[in-house]
Design a protein around this motif. Structure first.
Motif, PDB file in Angstrom:
ATOM      1  N   GLN A 132      34.125  27.880  42.177  1.00 27.34           N
ATOM      2  CA  GLN A 132      33.932  29.266  42.469  1.00 27.34           C
ATOM      3  C   GLN A 132      33.939  29.287  44.158  1.00 27.34           C
ATOM      4  O   GLN A 132      33.093  28.398  44.694  1.00 27.34           O
ATOM      5  CB  GLN A 132      32.403  29.606  41.980  1.00 27.34           C
ATOM      6  CG  GLN A 132      32.193  31.189  42.394  1.00 27.34           C
ATOM      7  CD  GLN A 132      31.002  31.614  41.520  1.00 27.34           C
ATOM      8  OE1 GLN A 132      30.511  30.855  40.694  1.00 27.34           O
ATOM      9  NE2 GLN A 132      30.433  32.587  41.852  1.00 27.34           N
ATOM     10  N   ASP A 187      39.978  46.434  34.103  1.00 25.00           N
ATOM     11  CA  ASP A 187      38.608  46.222  34.037  1.00 25.00           C
ATOM     12  C   ASP A 187      37.770  46.405  32.466  1.00 25.00           C
ATOM     13  O   ASP A 187      38.154  47.509  32.157  1.00 25.00           O
ATOM     14  CB  ASP A 187      37.698  46.944  35.165  1.00 25.00           C
ATOM     15  CG  ASP A 187      38.169  46.226  36.362  1.00 25.00           C
ATOM     16  OD1 ASP A 187      38.351  44.687  36.314  1.00 25.00           O
ATOM     17  OD2 ASP A 187      38.364  46.607  37.631  1.00 25.00           O
ATOM     18  N   GLU A 244      39.118  37.043  35.420  1.00 26.69           N
ATOM     19  CA  GLU A 244      38.197  37.424  36.573  1.00 26.69           C
ATOM     20  C   GLU A 244      37.108  37.968  35.920  1.00 26.69           C
ATOM     21  O   GLU A 244      37.138  39.292  35.555  1.00 26.69           O
ATOM     22  CB  GLU A 244      39.034  38.176  37.611  1.00 26.69           C
ATOM     23  CG  GLU A 244      40.258  37.352  38.327  1.00 26.69           C
ATOM     24  CD  GLU A 244      40.979  38.153  39.269  1.00 26.69           C
ATOM     25  OE1 GLU A 244      40.501  39.688  39.599  1.00 26.69           O
ATOM     26  OE2 GLU A 244      41.785  37.800  39.934  1.00 26.69           O
ATOM     27  N   ILE A 245      35.793  37.535  36.450  1.00 24.34           N
ATOM     28  CA  ILE A 245      34.694  38.070  36.108  1.00 24.34           C
ATOM     29  C   ILE A 245      33.858  38.623  37.452  1.00 24.34           C
ATOM     30  O   ILE A 245      33.418  37.767  38.344  1.00 24.34           O
ATOM     31  CB  ILE A 245      33.778  36.886  35.229  1.00 24.34           C
ATOM     32  CG1 ILE A 245      34.484  36.640  34.191  1.00 24.34           C
ATOM     33  CG2 ILE A 245      32.332  37.559  34.900  1.00 24.34           C
ATOM     34  CD1 ILE A 245      34.062  35.461  33.354  1.00 24.34           C
ATOM     35  N   ASP A 246      33.377  39.879  37.275  1.00 22.38           N
ATOM     36  CA  ASP A 246      32.688  40.333  38.317  1.00 22.38           C
ATOM     37  C   ASP A 246      31.210  40.383  38.218  1.00 22.38           C
ATOM     38  O   ASP A 246      30.785  40.702  37.292  1.00 22.38           O
ATOM     39  CB  ASP A 246      33.176  42.132  38.470  1.00 22.38           C
ATOM     40  CG  ASP A 246      32.420  42.687  39.800  1.00 22.38           C
ATOM     41  OD1 ASP A 246      31.732  41.968  40.384  1.00 22.38           O
ATOM     42  OD2 ASP A 246      32.851  44.004  39.911  1.00 22.38           O
ATOM     43  N   LYS A 271      38.346  40.947  33.926  1.00 23.87           N
ATOM     44  CA  LYS A 271      39.775  41.299  33.750  1.00 23.87           C
ATOM     45  C   LYS A 271      40.585  40.225  33.150  1.00 23.87           C
ATOM     46  O   LYS A 271      40.505  39.080  33.703  1.00 23.87           O
ATOM     47  CB  LYS A 271      40.519  41.515  35.386  1.00 23.87           C
ATOM     48  CG  LYS A 271      41.786  42.168  35.421  1.00 23.87           C
ATOM     49  CD  LYS A 271      42.226  42.379  36.994  1.00 23.87           C
ATOM     50  CE  LYS A 271      41.148  43.396  37.429  1.00 23.87           C
ATOM     51  NZ  LYS A 271      41.923  43.889  38.982  1.00 23.87           N
ATOM     52  N   ASN A 326      30.335  36.678  44.353  1.00 20.82           N
ATOM     53  CA  ASN A 326      30.611  37.713  43.324  1.00 20.82           C
ATOM     54  C   ASN A 326      31.509  37.645  42.221  1.00 20.82           C
ATOM     55  O   ASN A 326      31.829  38.656  41.668  1.00 20.82           O
ATOM     56  CB  ASN A 326      30.821  38.849  44.265  1.00 20.82           C
ATOM     57  CG  ASN A 326      29.484  39.234  45.211  1.00 20.82           C
ATOM     58  OD1 ASN A 326      28.334  38.948  44.931  1.00 20.82           O
ATOM     59  ND2 ASN A 326      29.669  39.644  46.456  1.00 20.82           N
ATOM     60  N   LYS A 327      32.245  36.576  42.166  1.00 25.04           N
ATOM     61  CA  LYS A 327      33.342  36.418  41.406  1.00 25.04           C
ATOM     62  C   LYS A 327      33.485  35.095  40.783  1.00 25.04           C
ATOM     63  O   LYS A 327      33.378  34.174  41.506  1.00 25.04           O
ATOM     64  CB  LYS A 327      34.812  36.969  41.940  1.00 25.04           C
ATOM     65  CG  LYS A 327      35.794  37.036  40.988  1.00 25.04           C
ATOM     66  CD  LYS A 327      37.287  37.494  41.520  1.00 25.04           C
ATOM     67  CE  LYS A 327      37.139  38.987  41.992  1.00 25.04           C
ATOM     68  NZ  LYS A 327      38.342  39.409  42.734  1.00 25.04           N
ATOM     69  N   ASN A 360      33.751  32.334  45.347  1.00 19.90           N
ATOM     70  CA  ASN A 360      33.241  33.798  46.010  1.00 19.90           C
ATOM     71  C   ASN A 360      31.742  33.972  45.049  1.00 19.90           C
ATOM     72  O   ASN A 360      32.060  33.982  43.872  1.00 19.90           O
ATOM     73  CB  ASN A 360      34.235  34.953  45.540  1.00 19.90           C
ATOM     74  CG  ASN A 360      33.804  36.274  45.982  1.00 19.90           C
ATOM     75  OD1 ASN A 360      32.609  36.650  46.121  1.00 19.90           O
ATOM     76  ND2 ASN A 360      34.777  36.932  46.285  1.00 19.90           N
ATOM     77  N   TYR A 405      29.263  41.614  31.632  1.00 26.75           N
ATOM     78  CA  TYR A 405      29.740  41.570  33.194  1.00 26.75           C
ATOM     79  C   TYR A 405      31.464  42.334  32.771  1.00 26.75           C
ATOM     80  O   TYR A 405      32.017  42.059  31.724  1.00 26.75           O
ATOM     81  CB  TYR A 405      29.727  40.302  33.732  1.00 26.75           C
ATOM     82  CG  TYR A 405      28.669  39.772  34.010  1.00 26.75           C
ATOM     83  CD1 TYR A 405      27.925  39.990  35.304  1.00 26.75           C
ATOM     84  CD2 TYR A 405      28.033  38.797  33.390  1.00 26.75           C
ATOM     85  CE1 TYR A 405      26.852  39.604  35.743  1.00 26.75           C
ATOM     86  CE2 TYR A 405      26.642  38.408  33.765  1.00 26.75           C
ATOM     87  CZ  TYR A 405      26.245  38.417  34.945  1.00 26.75           C
ATOM     88  OH  TYR A 405      24.844  38.116  35.433  1.00 26.75           O
ATOM     89  N   ILE A 456      36.537  32.855  38.546  1.00 29.91           N
ATOM     90  CA  ILE A 456      37.752  32.600  38.021  1.00 29.91           C
ATOM     91  C   ILE A 456      38.058  31.628  37.103  1.00 29.91           C
ATOM     92  O   ILE A 456      37.549  30.508  37.411  1.00 29.91           O
ATOM     93  CB  ILE A 456      38.880  32.801  39.289  1.00 29.91           C
ATOM     94  CG1 ILE A 456      38.698  34.136  40.076  1.00 29.91           C
ATOM     95  CG2 ILE A 456      40.303  32.737  38.740  1.00 29.91           C
ATOM     96  CD1 ILE A 456      39.306  34.173  41.193  1.00 29.91           C
ATOM     97  N   CYS A 502      28.719  41.090  40.205  1.00 29.02           N
ATOM     98  CA  CYS A 502      27.934  41.986  40.782  1.00 29.02           C
ATOM     99  C   CYS A 502      26.978  42.671  40.123  1.00 29.02           C
ATOM    100  O   CYS A 502      25.677  42.519  40.501  1.00 29.02           O
ATOM    101  CB  CYS A 502      28.805  43.129  41.698  1.00 29.02           C
ATOM    102  SG  CYS A 502      29.804  42.362  43.054  1.00 29.02           S
TER     103      CYS A 502
END
Length: 309
Positions: free
Chosen positions: A247, A9, A49-51, A289, A251-252, A249, A286, A254, A53
């Motif tokens: 998308q 991360d 992968e981008i968080d 990963k 909160n994420k 999720n 943000y 990809i 939150c």
């Protein structure tokens, strides 16, 4: 090496091009304050992968040395912003300096403005040509970050203020704009691009500006920016799917596939014979990963489209 940056991360700090015209991502380790540069490798598998939150301050940039630094406080920011007030002050740069009040221009900005800047035209399509200015010391990096397909440098001037005076006058002509939204840039990438046609439009635009403003600019040649965006210097046309449309999720997000190009701050990848796009600069601040493999995504249903990369 890029390998040390996989499966960890990091904070996405910057999406741009270096002075060698090479695309790059600037990543920060919020635990150690170390800064890393990730160089995208075209025609290889990649997953981002981008968080979503939390958004953090991207830190600050030293205009004199070109160095990037993480925010000392690791501050969280409103999702509308990239920097906390303290890091904005540390950077001291306002791209709209000409709208700032006299006492609101930092010493860093004053010093940068006193150095040579150039005025350019950036071609996105036959109907969309943008006028802008750039610090001359950055070379073509600013042109590439625009994500335009071709560009023409009208002239270099002694300061940002002189360059801005030309930019302002040109922007008032109905043929030119000062901003192109990310959504429009992605849509325009679906169109065929012909450098000869783009060159003719840029040169004709220059002649029109010279006639209107009663000036003569430098005799520069148009630049084919597509030469820097991909391995084969070619961006294929056709319908593009946004990573956000896949998308599942909230909160994420990809983005995954065989990486094909980085056009400005827009990454393009091929998955399941479709082309996915992500305007990556939208996600600075943000946690991200990078994984060196493809994750199969559930693509939205639509008519099949053939790409010839």
């Amino acid at each position: 090496m890029n390998e040390q940056l996989f499966e960890k991360d990091f904070l996405l700090m910057r999406v741009d091009f270096d002075r060698k015209n090479q695309p790059r991502l600037k990543l920060g380790d919020m635990n150690t304050s170390d800064i890393f540069t990730f160089i995208p490798q075209f025609e290889t598998p990649i997953t981002l992968e981008i968080d979503l939150c939390d958004r953090f301050c991207i830190g600050w940039h030293d205009l004199k040395t070109g160095g990037d630094f993480l925010c000392p406080e690791n501050s969280k920011v409103d999702k509308r912003y990239e920097q906390c007030p303290q890091c904005q002050k540390r950077t001291g740069f306002n791209p709209a300096f000409y709208n700032a009040a006299d006492g609101d221009i930092s010493e860093q900005q004053i010093e940068r403005n006193s150095q040579p800047h150039f005025v350019y035209l950036a071609y996105f399509s036959d109907e969309v040509v943008k006028v802008g200015i750039s610090f001359a010391g950055r070379g073509n990096a600013r042109l590439l970050e625009q994500g335009a397909r071709a560009a023409l440098i009208l002239g270099e001037f002694s300061s940002a203020n002189v360059a801005r005076s030309y930019e302002e006058r040109i922007s008032k002509m109905p043929e030119f704009c000062e901003n192109v939204k990310a959504s429009a840039k992605i849509k325009l990438l679906e169109q065929d691009f012909n450098f000869d046609r783009a060159s003719n439009i840029l040169l004709a635009s220059k002649a029109k500006i010279e006639e209107r403003l009663k000036v003569k600019f430098d005799q520069n040649k148009p630049i084919n920016l597509d030469n820097f965006y991909s391995l084969e210097s070619k961006i294929s046309s056709g319908e593009i799917i946004l990573a956000s449309d896949c998308q599942q999720n909230s909160n994420k997000i990809i983005f995954s596939g065989i990486l094909k190009a980085q056009v400005g701050y827009i990454l393009l990848a091929e998955q399941q014979h479709e082309i996915l796009a992500i305007p990556l600069r939208k996600f600075t601040g943000y946690k991200i990963k990078i994984i060196p493999k493809i994750i199969e995504l559930e693509l939205p249903e639509r008519q099949a489209c053939l790409f010839n990369f």
